[in-house]
Design an enzyme around this catalytic site. Structure first.
Site, PDB file in Angstrom:
ATOM      1  N   ARG A  49      -7.305  -1.749  14.084  1.00  0.00           N
ATOM      2  CA  ARG A  49      -6.438  -3.742  12.737  1.00  0.00           C
ATOM      3  C   ARG A  49      -6.938  -4.452  12.079  1.00  0.00           C
ATOM      4  NH1 ARG A  49      -5.535  -8.113  14.731  1.00  0.00           N
ATOM      5  NH2 ARG A  49      -5.228  -7.635  16.796  1.00  0.00           N
ATOM      6  N   TYR A 102      15.507  -6.120  -5.767  1.00  0.00           N
ATOM      7  CA  TYR A 102      15.207  -5.125  -4.637  1.00  0.00           C
ATOM      8  C   TYR A 102      16.551  -6.480  -3.596  1.00  0.00           C
ATOM      9  CZ  TYR A 102      14.151  -2.811  -1.133  1.00  0.00           C
ATOM     10  OH  TYR A 102      13.884  -1.380   0.098  1.00  0.00           O
ATOM     11  N   ASP A 174       6.301  -7.387  -8.210  1.00  0.00           N
ATOM     12  CA  ASP A 174       6.284  -6.056  -7.652  1.00  0.00           C
ATOM     13  C   ASP A 174       6.759  -4.898  -9.191  1.00  0.00           C
ATOM     14  OD1 ASP A 174       8.248  -4.258  -6.517  1.00  0.00           O
ATOM     15  OD2 ASP A 174       9.588  -4.749  -5.490  1.00  0.00           O
ATOM     16  N   LYS A 199       8.070   5.095  -2.422  1.00  0.00           N
ATOM     17  CA  LYS A 199       8.117   5.644  -3.772  1.00  0.00           C
ATOM     18  C   LYS A 199       6.879   6.463  -4.712  1.00  0.00           C
ATOM     19  CE  LYS A 199      11.339   3.020  -1.791  1.00  0.00           C
ATOM     20  NZ  LYS A 199      11.364   1.861  -2.572  1.00  0.00           N
TER      21      LYS A 199
HETATM   22  C1  LIG Z   1      11.749   0.229  -1.773  1.00  0.00           C
HETATM   23  C2  LIG Z   1      11.525  -0.233  -2.492  1.00  0.00           C
HETATM   24  C3  LIG Z   1      10.648  -1.837  -1.670  1.00  0.00           C
HETATM   25  C4  LIG Z   1      10.941  -2.142   0.048  1.00  0.00           C
HETATM   26  O1  LIG Z   1       9.602  -0.999   0.109  1.00  0.00           O
HETATM   27  P1  LIG Z   1       9.812  -0.356   1.713  1.00  0.00           P
HETATM   28  O2  LIG Z   1       8.224   0.677   1.292  1.00  0.00           O
HETATM   29  O3  LIG Z   1      10.563   0.487   1.639  1.00  0.00           O
HETATM   30  O4  LIG Z   1       9.482  -1.296   2.752  1.00  0.00           O
HETATM   31  C5  LIG Z   1      10.573  -2.834  -2.317  1.00  0.00           C
HETATM   32  N1  LIG Z   1      11.190  -2.895  -3.794  1.00  0.00           N
HETATM   33  C6  LIG Z   1      10.893  -2.164  -4.482  1.00  0.00           C
HETATM   34  C7  LIG Z   1      11.205  -2.157  -6.516  1.00  0.00           C
HETATM   35  C8  LIG Z   1      11.598  -1.038  -3.745  1.00  0.00           C
HETATM   36  O5  LIG Z   1      12.063  -0.193  -4.619  1.00  0.00           O
END
Ligand SMILES: *Cc1c(COP(=O)(O)O)cnc(C)c1O
Length: 382
Positions: A49, A102, A174, A199
């Protein structure tokens, strides 16, 4: 020593051939515990961890790509966001988020952190003068997402960072939509970068993950403390998959951007389409800021339909290659209805989506096939 270019670092940073065997791909280390030579004497690893060699490789590579001193890997983008919030703000502090953040970010603040005493508000972060005038008392953090999901709003990172730092607040970006290949938030003044590596960074729709990049040692220590103490860490195999995805990030992004441009050209000219949201369009309100702070405009495209929600729902069910599914940023093209799917968690809130909106994640398939598919589907609803 010269600094290697992005594409080179994506393949080599943190990924020297294995010292023991010469393996050119970092071995997947599954061990949860590591032999110690004497009590407290170990080779950097004690317990899975806290640290893992495969995770280390990913964290080192991400840090290099974001131009950061530190990278930290998490089990999901939301786990990464949560760790950053825990490390940066405490009860009594205020957080400002974009008014089209988001949905999961909105939910994390409204439903998890607000009950724990952190206040928040949503603001139009494209209007930095307005933010300065209506700066909420006690703001310790401005949460930037750019381009935003799903409206592709572009926020000027440099301008927000200058304002926030002058008022004693931190700035998190982000960077999920842009990726470090298209946008480098730390160089523009941000303190922390977060990613959903689910993503573009993973890029193949086969791993859920999150990443954080941060330059400042003390801030990195605080986030690393939460990473270990709360324990939302990714498995070694998940790290391996994201690391593998990073190697082709640059070539994939180039193609995502190129294909998105062709798709936008079709949409703009189609009579069934009302508005196209894409920062690469000269008429997009964030076009100038995007051109300044991004290398290219990305692979995400949103648009509304003249005939509203009914047409939107019909369209997302009519494509052949664009798969009706949540998520984004992978090699295959996806289509979705944000109001009922990815952003349903923001329904009935100020961040709710227009029901006429459709979001595309333009993949790296042959561009003529993608354009044909969309044209046929639009003809069917139009
Ligand atoms: C998908 C997404 C998240 C969240 O990420 P997860 O891997 O689904 O927990 C945060 N910010 C944006 C812009 C996203 O597209």
């Amino acid at each position: 020593m010269t600094e290697d270019h992005f594409e080179t670092r994506a393949i080599h940073a943190g990924q020297e051939p294995d010292a023991a065997t010469g393996a050119v791909v970092p071995p997947l280390t599954l061990a949860t515990t590591f032999a110690q030579d004497a009590v407290g004497e170990h080779r950097g690893y004690e317990y899975g961890r806290t640290a893992n060699p495969t995770r280390d490789a990913l964290e080192t590579c991400l840090a290099s790509l974001e131009g950061a001193a530190h990278g930290l890997a998490f089990a999901s983008g939301m786990a990464a966001e949560d760790a950053v919030l825990r490390a940066v703000v405490q009860a009594g502090d205020h957080v400002v988020i974009p008014n089209d953040a988001y949905g999961g970010t909105y939910r994390l603040l409204a439903r998890v952190h607000a009950p724990a005493g952190i206040s928040w508000s949503a603001a139009d972060l494209t209007d930095v003068d307005d933010l300065a005038t209506h700066w909420p008392d006690g703001t310790r953090l401005v949460w930037v997402e750019t381009p935003t999901n799903p409206l592709l709003t572009v926020i000027d990172i440099e301008a927000v960072a200058a304002l926030a730092h002058g008022r004693g607040a931190r700035v998190v970006v982000d960077n999920t939509f842009a990726t470090p290949y298209l946008q480098q938030p730390l160089a523009l003044g941000a303190d922390v970068v977060v990613h959903s590596s689910t993503k573009y960074l993973g890029g193949h729709s086969d791993v859920v993950g999150g990443l954080v990049a941060v330059d400042e040692d003390e801030l990195a220590e605080g986030i690393a403390f939460v990473q270990n103490a709360a324990g939302a860490v990714p498995s070694p195999f998940d790290c391996y998959l994201v690391l593998r995805g990073l190697k082709t990030l640059a070539v994939r992004m180039d193609r995502h951007c190129e294909n998105a441009r062709a798709v936008v050209e079709l949409l703009v000219a189609n009579p069934a389409v009302a508005t196209v949201l894409y920062p690469g369009l000269p008429g997009h309100p964030g076009h100038a800021a995007a051109a300044r702070q991004m290398r290219d405009f990305g692979g995400m495209v949103s648009f509304t339909l003249v005939d509203g929600e009914d047409a939107a729902l019909k369209l997302v069910a009519s494509t052949r290659l664009f798969t009706l599914a949540e998520s984004l940023g992978a090699v295959e093209s996806l289509i979705e209805h944000p109001a009922r799917m990815t952003h349903a968690s923001a329904a009935n809130s100020p961040l709710a989506c227009d029901p006429a909106l459709v979001r595309l994640s333009v993949g790296v398939e042959n561009v003529a096939d993608l354009v044909d598919d969309l044209r046929d589907a639009l003809d069917a609803v139009g």
